[in-house]
Design a protein around this motif. Structure first.
Motif, mmCIF file in Angstrom:
data_model
loop_
_atom_site.group_PDB
_atom_site.id
_atom_site.type_symbol
_atom_site.label_atom_id
_atom_site.label_comp_id
_atom_site.label_asym_id
_atom_site.label_seq_id
_atom_site.Cartn_x
_atom_site.Cartn_y
_atom_site.Cartn_z
ATOM 1 N N PRO B 173 13.567 7.002 2.093
ATOM 2 C CA PRO B 173 14.680 7.036 1.127
ATOM 3 C C PRO B 173 14.260 6.590 -0.261
ATOM 4 O O PRO B 173 14.971 6.872 -1.229
ATOM 5 C CB PRO B 173 15.695 6.054 1.732
ATOM 6 C CG PRO B 173 14.874 5.107 2.542
ATOM 7 C CD PRO B 173 13.742 5.939 3.088
ATOM 8 N N LEU B 175 11.667 7.610 -1.902
ATOM 9 C CA LEU B 175 10.841 8.607 -2.586
ATOM 10 C C LEU B 175 11.516 8.999 -3.911
ATOM 11 O O LEU B 175 12.569 9.631 -3.920
ATOM 12 C CB LEU B 175 10.662 9.843 -1.707
ATOM 13 C CG LEU B 175 9.802 10.964 -2.293
ATOM 14 C CD1 LEU B 175 8.379 10.498 -2.548
ATOM 15 C CD2 LEU B 175 9.799 12.181 -1.371
ATOM 16 N N GLY B 176 10.914 8.609 -4.994
ATOM 17 C CA GLY B 176 11.462 8.923 -6.318
ATOM 18 C C GLY B 176 12.743 8.198 -6.630
ATOM 19 O O GLY B 176 13.494 8.608 -7.520
ATOM 20 N N ALA B 177 13.026 7.129 -5.918
ATOM 21 C CA ALA B 177 14.307 6.442 -6.118
ATOM 22 C C ALA B 177 14.112 4.932 -6.005
ATOM 23 O O ALA B 177 13.244 4.459 -5.277
ATOM 24 C CB ALA B 177 15.309 6.914 -5.071
#
Lengths: 136, 294
Positions: B173, B175-177
């Motif tokens: 979750p 990933l990129g956040a």
């Protein structure tokens, strides 16, 4: 709480890492996110604005056509992409919060999933007619 | 609802003396619902022992697959109930635009990878794509939702009475956040795990290992803990251990993750690393409240 579809979550995560202005609408055409580069273009970060509907978007940023007339929200490439489920491209002018006008080209792609359309993503580029000038 | 971990390892079986306590079998969790219905969450090699523990009598089993990576389906052809004509097995899994669930699983249960074909299984087996909306199995309401991993992948929430189990063994979750600052509705898997009684979640990598595995579909420890804290899970089990992690390394990771969990404000008794054969009983909240007053 309504969970966003995974495809929108992943699109937002990707857009957050891009230096190109990018916008995201949900399956209803509601603007649910734009990235920092888009915030620089508009003069307002998404975190300051939040999710906005058609009327507020139009009053804040336009956009306008070549004659300077407001383009109805329903006719924007991004909205066309999500409603018709096909790519859309257009040239338009947006107005940032300080009144600066930016001529941009917009390419919008629908986000199609096994469960149907979940929204669309649009990327802004400086319009060719503006000689590539401007922050877009 | 009773929950038993039959396989806690990720990626590939990792048997051997150095993994004997946490186990070497790949993902499989057995769930016995309050009405006696039996579910298996994933069919990694752990499902072989789950199958051996099932009575040899007419029965109906549901297997809920999160996705079709090999470590989640490898045990299917060694699942003893599948070779009994009196068994009915319903296999649930994610839809894909490419092929049906049956056809995708049949790529594994077919030559040259398998000595038997799906059509040759003696049991009564059927395949169903998980619906978008909640559905019922026995006494439970089941919800499936797509989560961040490679390829079509689901997480599950099982509500039985007032207790709930959330199972997201393969999940990235973060990933990129930034999980600490992101709004709840923009966090992959959040709705599945919100206020759940027991969260079984991916914790494959240490924070030091994660940078070499970004985008592989798994969580670092700190990501799993942030996800657990944000969702308000009552109890969290870190799962899908990396095959390179020995028991001693996992012991050390357990200590480190407990420290981090407490720093985040968590109760130290509500976080653990899953070990093969661990069992959890999730009583109804009313019963838990009564027990707490005894």
């Amino acid at each position: 709480m309504t969970q966003r579809p995974l495809e929108l979550i992943l699109a937002r995560n990707l857009m957050s890492a891009l230096s190109t202005p990018a916008f995201l609408v949900d399956e209803g055409g509601l603007l649910v996110f734009y990235n920092e580069a888009a915030g620089m273009l508009l003069g307002k970060r998404f975190e300051e604005l939040g999710t906005v509907g058609a009327e507020e978007w139009g009053s804040l940023f336009g956009p306008f056509d070549e004659q300077g007339e407001p383009i109805p929200y329903d006719e924007l490439p991004l909205v066309t992409a999500v409603r018709a489920g096909r790519p859309a491209h257009g040239e338009l002018t947006v107005r940032s919060t300080d009144g600066t006008l930016h001529e941009v080209e917009v390419s919008a792609l629908p986000i199609q999933t096994p469960h149907g359309s979940q929204g669309a993503i649009a990327v802004f580029w400086p319009a060719a007619s503006s000689n590539g000038a401007g922050p877009a | 609802m009773k929950v038993k971990l039959w396989g806690t390892r990720g990626s590939i079986p990792a048997p051997g003396p150095e993994t004997i306590r946490y186990g070497g079998n790949t993902s499989c969790v057995g769930v016995t619902l309050s009405d006696g219905s039996m579910l298996a969450l994933d069919a990694g090699t752990g499902i072989r022992c789950l199958g051996l523990a099932q009575p040899d009598e007419p029965t109906r089993l549901h297997i809920l697959l999160t996705h079709l990576h090999l470590d989640h389906i490898q045990g299917l052809v060694f699942f003893a109930p599948a070779f009994r004509p009196q068994t009915e097995i319903v296999i649930w899994g994610p839809a894909s635009p490419e092929a049906s669930l049956r056809d995708r699983i049949a790529r594994y249960i077919s030559a040259p990878l398998s000595p038997v074909e799906v059509r040759e299984l003696p049991c009564d087996v059927s395949f169903r794509h998980c619906p978008e909306s909640e559905w019922e199995i026995g006494s439970a309401r089941i919800r499936a939702a797509s989560v961040t991993h490679r390829g079509p992948t689901l997480g599950y929430r099982i509500d039985d009475g007032d207790s709930s189990l959330t199972y997201i063994p393969d999940h990235e979750p973060a990933l990129g956040a930034d999980l600490e600052s992101l709004e709840e509705d923009w966090i992959s898997g959040f709705a599945l795990a919100r206020d759940t009684s027991l969260l079984i979640h991916d914790g494959q990598y240490t924070d030091a290992e994660y940078p070499c595995h970004v985008g592989w579909g798994h969580s670092a420890t700190s990501h799993a803990l942030s996800f657990a804290r944000r969702t308000g899970a009552e109890r969290t089990v870190l799962f899908h251990h990396d095959p390179l992690h020995s028991d001693d390394q996992l012991d050390a990771l357990a200590v480190e993750s407990q420290r981090e969990w407490v720093e985040l404000g968590g109760d130290p008794g509500t976080l653990e690393l899953g070990a093969e054969r661990d069992e959890f009983e999730l009583p109804a909240r009313a019963a838990k409240a009564a027990a707490a007053t005894v």
